[in-house]
Design an enzyme around this catalytic site. Sequence first.
Site, PDB file in Angstrom:
ATOM      1  N   SER A   9      45.656  38.499  37.212  1.00  0.00           N
ATOM      2  CA  SER A   9      45.728  38.735  38.652  1.00  0.00           C
ATOM      3  C   SER A   9      46.969  38.157  39.305  1.00  0.00           C
ATOM      4  CB  SER A   9      44.493  38.157  39.338  1.00  0.00           C
ATOM      5  OG  SER A   9      43.339  38.796  38.862  1.00  0.00           O
ATOM      6  N   THR A  10      47.446  37.033  38.797  1.00  0.00           N
ATOM      7  CA  THR A  10      48.561  36.365  39.455  1.00  0.00           C
ATOM      8  C   THR A  10      49.641  35.986  38.457  1.00  0.00           C
ATOM      9  OG1 THR A  10      47.674  34.144  39.175  1.00  0.00           O
ATOM     10  CG2 THR A  10      46.973  35.341  41.154  1.00  0.00           C
TER      11      THR A  10
END
Length: 186
Positions: A9-10
């Site tokens: 996600s990041t």
Amino acid sequence: MLVGYARTSTFDQIAGLEAQIEHLVATGCKVFAEQVSSVAERPQLDAALDFVREGDTLVVTRLDRLARSTADLLRIVSVLEAKGVSLRVIDFGGSEMDTQSPAGRLTLTMFGALAQFERELMLVRQREGIERAKRLGRYRGRAPTARAKLLDIKRLAGEGLRAPDIAKKLGVSRASVYRLLAEARP
């Protein structure tokens, strides 16, 4: 052909992405990988779904790396089935799962629903925790990520990059880039 898809996600989760890629490569996959939230556009997932052909298998390390909800999972599986492509999840609760069998498809649907349920419960607990922290005066919110990259934003803008390109390169929103550039103007 085995086609792997890896996602975190990041940008802070680079080790997780690298571990997924290593596992998929060791399995013999051609890998599509990206660092993007599951709720955002996922161009590498789209590319992988476009790339696979009849008889191929799309491979992911874990189910949560592929879909954001049961509906999203079923949509992806539907696309794969229409193309004659199976789905294989390497780490499926300690075992492996493949949609080539009816039992695999049933298991996938059930676990997809459970994963969505677990995520929704986590979000409820998170909201409750934030509300409690606010009541106690301890909530600070998340750290402003775009503002921390202001010097890079200014530098890239000075090099002639457009705001959407800067946003993509630095992993921040376009709105943040536009806002910070406007604030930085004399």
